[in-house]
Write an enzyme that holds these catalytic residues in place. Sequence first.
Site, short mmCIF file in Angstrom:
data_model
loop_
_atom_site.label_atom_id
_atom_site.label_comp_id
_atom_site.label_asym_id
_atom_site.label_seq_id
_atom_site.Cartn_x
_atom_site.Cartn_y
_atom_site.Cartn_z
N ASP A 114 0.72 -1.16 -0.10
CA ASP A 114 0.05 -0.03 0.03
C ASP A 114 0.71 1.26 -0.11
O ASP A 114 0.50 2.25 -0.83
CB ASP A 114 -0.86 0.09 1.06
CG ASP A 114 -0.27 0.03 2.53
OD1 ASP A 114 0.53 -0.33 2.79
OD2 ASP A 114 -1.29 0.23 3.49
N SER A 143 -11.85 4.73 27.76
CA SER A 143 -11.79 3.54 27.24
C SER A 143 -12.33 2.40 28.28
O SER A 143 -11.91 2.33 29.18
CB SER A 143 -10.30 3.05 27.18
OG SER A 143 -10.23 1.60 26.95
N GLY A 163 -2.59 -7.23 14.03
CA GLY A 163 -2.64 -7.24 12.38
C GLY A 163 -3.81 -7.06 11.87
O GLY A 163 -4.02 -7.17 10.82
N LEU A 164 -5.07 -6.91 12.68
CA LEU A 164 -6.33 -6.74 12.11
C LEU A 164 -6.83 -5.47 12.09
O LEU A 164 -7.79 -4.83 11.78
CB LEU A 164 -7.19 -7.72 13.02
CG LEU A 164 -6.98 -9.21 12.92
CD1 LEU A 164 -7.93 -9.83 13.65
CD2 LEU A 164 -7.15 -9.72 11.48
N SER A 217 -6.42 -0.22 14.99
CA SER A 217 -6.12 1.36 15.21
C SER A 217 -7.00 2.03 14.21
O SER A 217 -7.72 3.01 14.41
CB SER A 217 -4.68 1.44 15.21
OG SER A 217 -4.32 0.98 13.79
N GLU A 246 -3.03 8.53 11.88
CA GLU A 246 -2.06 7.68 12.42
C GLU A 246 -0.75 7.98 12.00
O GLU A 246 0.26 7.79 12.63
CB GLU A 246 -2.58 6.14 11.64
CG GLU A 246 -2.00 5.02 12.10
CD GLU A 246 -2.30 3.61 12.39
OE1 GLU A 246 -3.70 3.95 12.52
OE2 GLU A 246 -1.62 2.67 12.75
N ASP A 263 -5.77 0.05 5.52
CA ASP A 263 -6.40 -0.29 6.71
C ASP A 263 -7.67 0.49 6.69
O ASP A 263 -8.58 0.22 6.95
CB ASP A 263 -5.40 -0.29 8.07
CG ASP A 263 -4.33 -1.09 7.87
OD1 ASP A 263 -4.35 -2.13 7.23
OD2 ASP A 263 -3.50 -0.76 8.84
P1 ADP Z 1 -3.53 -3.09 15.16
O1 ADP Z 1 -3.94 -2.06 14.56
O2 ADP Z 1 -2.89 -4.25 14.49
O3 ADP Z 1 -4.62 -3.60 16.24
P2 ADP Z 1 -1.96 -1.23 16.62
O4 ADP Z 1 -0.73 -1.25 17.37
O5 ADP Z 1 -1.76 -0.45 15.46
O6 ADP Z 1 -2.29 -2.63 16.20
O7 ADP Z 1 -3.05 -0.67 17.23
C1 ADP Z 1 -3.41 -0.81 18.62
C2 ADP Z 1 -3.71 0.03 19.54
O8 ADP Z 1 -4.96 0.54 19.37
C3 ADP Z 1 -3.69 -0.28 20.85
O9 ADP Z 1 -2.45 -0.33 21.68
C4 ADP Z 1 -4.56 0.67 21.61
O10 ADP Z 1 -3.65 1.69 22.04
C5 ADP Z 1 -5.63 0.99 20.59
N1 ADP Z 1 -7.01 0.02 20.79
C6 ADP Z 1 -7.28 -0.84 19.90
N2 ADP Z 1 -8.49 -1.40 20.39
C7 ADP Z 1 -8.68 -0.50 21.44
C8 ADP Z 1 -9.97 -0.62 22.46
N3 ADP Z 1 -10.86 -1.53 22.11
N4 ADP Z 1 -9.95 0.45 23.12
C9 ADP Z 1 -9.16 1.34 23.54
N5 ADP Z 1 -7.75 1.32 22.56
C10 ADP Z 1 -7.85 0.26 21.63
MG MG Z 2 -2.82 -0.53 13.49
#
Ligand code: ADP
Ligand code: MG
Length: 398
Positions: free
Chosen positions: A43, A74, A130-131, A134, A166, A178
């Site tokens: 991408d 949260s 990886g899903l 974010s 991001e 994403d």
């Molecule tokens: P991915 O995008 O692959 O899941 P990332 O490291 O890019 O992994 O993003 C994960 C981050 O997003 C977490 O560390 C947290 O800060 C935030 N996050 C994801 N889900 C939640 C949630 N349900 N509540 C609060 N923060 C979340």
């Molecule tokens: Mg991410």
Amino acid sequence: MNISKERTSGAPHIPEELNAYINAASTVVFSPGRINLIGEFTDYNKGFVLPAAIDKGVYVAITPRTDQTIQLYSVDFKETYQTTIHELTPSGNASWPNYLLGVVSEFRKSGISITGFDAAITGNMPIGSGLSSSAAIECATALALNHLLQSRFDKLQMVQLSQRAENDFVGVQCGIMDQFASMFGRADHAIKLDCRSLDYEYMPLSMDGLRIVLLNTNVKHSHGSSAYNERRAQCEAGVAILRQHEPGVAFLRDATLEMVNRHLLKDDATIYKRCKFIVEENERVVGAGEDLKNGDLVSFGKKMYASHHGLQNLFEASCTELDFLVDCVRNNPNVLGARMMGGGFGGCTINLVKTEAVEALISEVSSSYSQSMHMELTPHIASIESGTTMLKQPATHA
Ligand code: ADP
Ligand code: MG
């Protein structure tokens, strides 16, 4: 923290745990995580990807305030974060507020006047696997704010400002896939996206007799995000060299294997490997799109294995646990294809598995994984669902 709350089939509905943070004036949005069938790291090289939105994601509820405070909660982390509309700077302590505040900041940069609000967030998808939880947060926040602030951004604009959030606020130089997949997902379809022109095509996933099985390693190696940015810089360095010889190469998407072999092989072994992978991976996505059109999922699956091989040996974005899971299924005739998926160095593998073999496969791989890696994997069967969805609007905006 337990976040494996299952969503039952059908359209997403507001989870009970958000009710305490919602009133008549609230806007509530669901935005899904995503899988990517093939096309890893292509991408940001302006190539092709083949993602789809899944049945799990993140819920954001936004409620206007009369003062200039922004208060975030949260539900899953049981944490509050407070700031004001005048102090939109990244939080140093917790990372989760940044995914929301980054989007608020992008609205402001686009000339939208911000008002104070409360936001509550909860999710039912694995985090950091990886899903793309974010991107799910960013897209949910963007659609909710779009309603709250009446800013009339279209879907693509919301995707682009979520990506900038991001990149600039969180500091991860991700491409557009994403956020695009989270926002534009369609049930039972993959999206073939050209990350340069942003042209896209919905491709029906004729998964007759097959399931998409995600196997979460439950590891996330800590160097992951710096390594992600480093890979991106290496791709850009490769383009800079190629350009001296081939002025038409603006991104790796424009390069051929022949160019990479001719100009990069003798120069820098690392940059050569990174660029070779991207050029080959981009070709694989184009071929995989044809496979989908032809209903040839056997050929499609072979490309997934080839993708993993390149990710492991050329792009070097895999890890022991991911390689172990792909090796476990490689010679299994019931698994058409498998590869690591997402930013790498942990997270999930994606597997194309014959429906009747799913249960046995999960149990076999789970026990091998716990024996060899001394930890448990988490399996998930991904169903392909719609993108970012408005679940509730305030009465006056309806
Ligand atoms: P991915 O995008 O692959 O899941 P990332 O490291 O890019 O992994 O993003 C994960 C981050 O997003 C977490 O560390 C947290 O800060 C935030 N996050 C994801 N889900 C939640 C949630 N349900 N509540 C609060 N923060 C979340
Ligand atoms: Mg991410």
